[in-house]
Write an enzyme that holds these catalytic residues in place. Structure first.
Site, PDB file in Angstrom:
ATOM      1  N   PRO A  14       0.787  -1.233   0.000  1.00 33.09           N
ATOM      2  CA  PRO A  14       0.000   0.000   0.000  1.00 33.09           C
ATOM      3  C   PRO A  14       0.823   1.289   0.000  1.00 33.09           C
ATOM      4  O   PRO A  14       1.783   1.414   0.770  1.00 33.09           O
ATOM      5  CB  PRO A  14      -0.807  -0.100   1.299  1.00 33.09           C
ATOM      6  CG  PRO A  14      -0.890  -1.550   1.585  1.00 33.09           C
ATOM      7  CD  PRO A  14       0.361  -2.172   1.031  1.00 33.09           C
ATOM      8  N   ASN A  15       0.416   2.193  -0.846  1.00 35.58           N
ATOM      9  CA  ASN A  15       0.916   3.568  -0.942  1.00 35.58           C
ATOM     10  C   ASN A  15       2.286   3.686  -1.601  1.00 35.58           C
ATOM     11  O   ASN A  15       2.752   4.803  -1.832  1.00 35.58           O
ATOM     12  CB  ASN A  15       0.936   4.254   0.441  1.00 35.58           C
ATOM     13  CG  ASN A  15      -0.447   4.379   1.028  1.00 35.58           C
ATOM     14  OD1 ASN A  15      -1.346   4.876   0.357  1.00 35.58           O
ATOM     15  ND2 ASN A  15      -0.640   3.923   2.255  1.00 35.58           N
ATOM     16  N   ARG A  22       5.595  12.178  -2.393  1.00 38.51           N
ATOM     17  CA  ARG A  22       5.337  12.670  -1.036  1.00 38.51           C
ATOM     18  C   ARG A  22       6.427  12.138  -0.113  1.00 38.51           C
ATOM     19  O   ARG A  22       7.063  11.140  -0.395  1.00 38.51           O
ATOM     20  CB  ARG A  22       3.987  12.186  -0.505  1.00 38.51           C
ATOM     21  CG  ARG A  22       2.844  12.330  -1.449  1.00 38.51           C
ATOM     22  CD  ARG A  22       1.745  13.229  -0.916  1.00 38.51           C
ATOM     23  NE  ARG A  22       0.773  13.466  -1.983  1.00 38.51           N
ATOM     24  CZ  ARG A  22      -0.239  12.647  -2.259  1.00 38.51           C
ATOM     25  NH1 ARG A  22      -0.446  11.590  -1.516  1.00 38.51           N
ATOM     26  NH2 ARG A  22      -1.059  12.901  -3.250  1.00 38.51           N
ATOM     27  N   TYR A  27      11.365   8.684   2.284  1.00 42.15           N
ATOM     28  CA  TYR A  27      11.393   7.625   1.272  1.00 42.15           C
ATOM     29  C   TYR A  27      12.229   7.955   0.036  1.00 42.15           C
ATOM     30  O   TYR A  27      12.339   7.133  -0.873  1.00 42.15           O
ATOM     31  CB  TYR A  27       9.963   7.264   0.864  1.00 42.15           C
ATOM     32  CG  TYR A  27       9.137   6.755   2.020  1.00 42.15           C
ATOM     33  CD1 TYR A  27       9.534   5.615   2.716  1.00 42.15           C
ATOM     34  CD2 TYR A  27       7.995   7.411   2.457  1.00 42.15           C
ATOM     35  CE1 TYR A  27       8.807   5.138   3.797  1.00 42.15           C
ATOM     36  CE2 TYR A  27       7.255   6.942   3.532  1.00 42.15           C
ATOM     37  CZ  TYR A  27       7.665   5.810   4.199  1.00 42.15           C
ATOM     38  OH  TYR A  27       6.950   5.341   5.269  1.00 42.15           O
ATOM     39  N   ASN A  78       8.173  -5.686  -0.546  1.00 44.40           N
ATOM     40  CA  ASN A  78       8.008  -4.569   0.384  1.00 44.40           C
ATOM     41  C   ASN A  78       6.509  -4.504   0.685  1.00 44.40           C
ATOM     42  O   ASN A  78       5.731  -3.966  -0.112  1.00 44.40           O
ATOM     43  CB  ASN A  78       8.506  -3.251  -0.200  1.00 44.40           C
ATOM     44  CG  ASN A  78       8.445  -2.128   0.844  1.00 44.40           C
ATOM     45  OD1 ASN A  78       7.818  -2.281   1.901  1.00 44.40           O
ATOM     46  ND2 ASN A  78       9.082  -1.004   0.560  1.00 44.40           N
ATOM     47  N   ALA A  81       2.994  -0.874   5.003  1.00 46.97           N
ATOM     48  CA  ALA A  81       2.381  -0.887   6.344  1.00 46.97           C
ATOM     49  C   ALA A  81       1.853  -2.268   6.729  1.00 46.97           C
ATOM     50  O   ALA A  81       1.771  -2.602   7.926  1.00 46.97           O
ATOM     51  CB  ALA A  81       1.257   0.143   6.402  1.00 46.97           C
ATOM     52  N   GLU A 102      12.330  -9.827   2.385  1.00 47.42           N
ATOM     53  CA  GLU A 102      11.600  -8.619   2.811  1.00 47.42           C
ATOM     54  C   GLU A 102      12.512  -7.405   2.634  1.00 47.42           C
ATOM     55  O   GLU A 102      13.675  -7.452   3.040  1.00 47.42           O
ATOM     56  CB  GLU A 102      11.233  -8.785   4.294  1.00 47.42           C
ATOM     57  CG  GLU A 102      10.584  -7.560   4.920  1.00 47.42           C
ATOM     58  CD  GLU A 102      10.349  -7.745   6.428  1.00 47.42           C
ATOM     59  OE1 GLU A 102      10.619  -8.837   6.969  1.00 47.42           O
ATOM     60  OE2 GLU A 102       9.909  -6.751   7.054  1.00 47.42           O
ATOM     61  N   HIS A 104      12.728  -2.912   2.868  1.00 46.85           N
ATOM     62  CA  HIS A 104      12.134  -1.618   3.219  1.00 46.85           C
ATOM     63  C   HIS A 104      13.092  -0.504   2.829  1.00 46.85           C
ATOM     64  O   HIS A 104      14.307  -0.640   2.996  1.00 46.85           O
ATOM     65  CB  HIS A 104      11.860  -1.523   4.725  1.00 46.85           C
ATOM     66  CG  HIS A 104      10.879  -2.540   5.184  1.00 46.85           C
ATOM     67  ND1 HIS A 104       9.524  -2.429   4.933  1.00 46.85           N
ATOM     68  CD2 HIS A 104      11.042  -3.714   5.831  1.00 46.85           C
ATOM     69  CE1 HIS A 104       8.910  -3.493   5.420  1.00 46.85           C
ATOM     70  NE2 HIS A 104       9.803  -4.291   5.959  1.00 46.85           N
ATOM     71  N   ARG A 111      12.381   4.321  13.558  1.00 49.86           N
ATOM     72  CA  ARG A 111      11.136   5.094  13.424  1.00 49.86           C
ATOM     73  C   ARG A 111      10.176   4.766  14.580  1.00 49.86           C
ATOM     74  O   ARG A 111      10.594   4.321  15.632  1.00 49.86           O
ATOM     75  CB  ARG A 111      10.527   4.825  12.039  1.00 49.86           C
ATOM     76  CG  ARG A 111      11.491   5.221  10.895  1.00 49.86           C
ATOM     77  CD  ARG A 111      10.874   5.005   9.536  1.00 49.86           C
ATOM     78  NE  ARG A 111       9.679   5.838   9.367  1.00 49.86           N
ATOM     79  CZ  ARG A 111       8.807   5.676   8.368  1.00 49.86           C
ATOM     80  NH1 ARG A 111       9.002   4.719   7.471  1.00 49.86           N
ATOM     81  NH2 ARG A 111       7.758   6.465   8.269  1.00 49.86           N
TER      82      ARG A 111
HETATM   83  O1  CA2 Z   1      10.355   1.857   4.534  1.00 51.50           O
HETATM   84  C1  CA2 Z   1       9.566   1.175   3.882  1.00 51.50           C
HETATM   85  O2  CA2 Z   1       9.834   0.703   2.776  1.00 51.50           O
HETATM   86  C2  CA2 Z   1       8.153   0.927   4.424  1.00 51.50           C
HETATM   87  O3  CA2 Z   1       7.768  -0.390   4.033  1.00 51.50           O
HETATM   88  C3  CA2 Z   1       7.258   1.960   3.777  1.00 51.50           C
HETATM   89  C4  CA2 Z   1       5.832   1.919   4.310  1.00 51.50           C
HETATM   90  C5  CA2 Z   1       5.812   1.962   5.833  1.00 51.50           C
HETATM   91  O4  CA2 Z   1       4.481   1.832   6.306  1.00 51.50           O
HETATM   92  C6  CA2 Z   1       6.679   0.887   6.435  1.00 51.50           C
HETATM   93  O5  CA2 Z   1       6.649   1.028   7.845  1.00 51.50           O
HETATM   94  C7  CA2 Z   1       8.100   1.002   5.941  1.00 51.50           C
HETATM   95  C8  CA2 Z   1       5.038   3.103   3.776  1.00 51.50           C
HETATM   96  C9  CA2 Z   1       4.919   3.138   2.286  1.00 51.50           C
HETATM   97  C10 CA2 Z   1       4.208   4.387   1.918  1.00 51.50           C
HETATM   98  O6  CA2 Z   1       4.990   5.050   0.958  1.00 51.50           O
HETATM   99  C11 CA2 Z   1       4.753   6.360   0.747  1.00 51.50           C
HETATM  100  C12 CA2 Z   1       5.521   6.938  -0.217  1.00 51.50           C
HETATM  101  C13 CA2 Z   1       5.367   8.257  -0.491  1.00 51.50           C
HETATM  102  C14 CA2 Z   1       4.424   8.994   0.192  1.00 51.50           C
HETATM  103  C15 CA2 Z   1       3.643   8.406   1.168  1.00 51.50           C
HETATM  104  C16 CA2 Z   1       3.815   7.072   1.438  1.00 51.50           C
END
Ligand code: CA2
Length: 155
Positions: A14-15, A22, A27, A78, A81, A102, A104, A111
């Protein structure tokens, strides 16, 4: 004897379709298409076929993990969340009987506490995190090495 191509499924949760648009301070600035293109190049160099997919839906990721059992040799995941919440994804990784790495982008341990727990690490062959897009590249190389390790291929 010629080695057959390793088939690798890259899954993003997701996302991650928002990458590069963003929260660049967490990221980075690379978008998902750029990361996927880099993985294609690494796959080409290492003799692996890479297929990349992204979904915001847990059930779709479960469906794709189930597909991996028949159609892929390894999975680079990946789960975003869902890493921290999804027993369904963990069960699907086990059911796939397909080695999964896995990855990230961020160092989740640096965090919020709710990101310190992964429900999937324990059923993955390895974890790479904290290196931005390079986590994917390192994870892919590690997965391909793992798939080709003599202990796995000798028998
Ligand atoms: O660090 C990572 O790769 C995560 O898997 C990214 C997830 C987060 O929930 C994990 O804890 C760690 C979030 C992905 C959302 O990505 C976005 C990218 C740009 C803007 C907003 C969200």
């Amino acid at each position: 004897m010629a080695r057959s191509l390793s088939r690798i499924l890259v899954l993003n949760g997701p996302n991650l379709n928002l990458l590069g648009r963003r929260e660049p301070e967490i990221y980075g600035t690379a978008d998902l298409a750029t990361i996927e293109a880099t993985l294609q190049n690494i796959g080409f160099d290492l003799g692996a076929l890479i297929e990349s997919r992204q979904s915001n839906h847990e059930g779709r990721l479960v469906d794709w993990l189930q597909e991996a059992r028949e159609d892929f040799d390894g999975v680079l995941l990946n789960a975003a969340a869902l890493t921290h919440t999804s027993v369904a994804l963990r069960d699907a990784i086990v059911a796939s009987e397909t080695p999964c790495v896995e990855v990230h982008l961020s160092n989740v341990h640096a965090r919020e506490p709710f990101r310190h727990t992964s429900l999937i690490s324990g059923v993955c062959v390895g974890v790479v995190l904290g290196f931005g897009p390079n986590s994917y590249a390192l994870g892919l190389r590690g997965l391909i090495d793992y798939l080709r390790s003599p202990e796995r291929t000798e028998d």
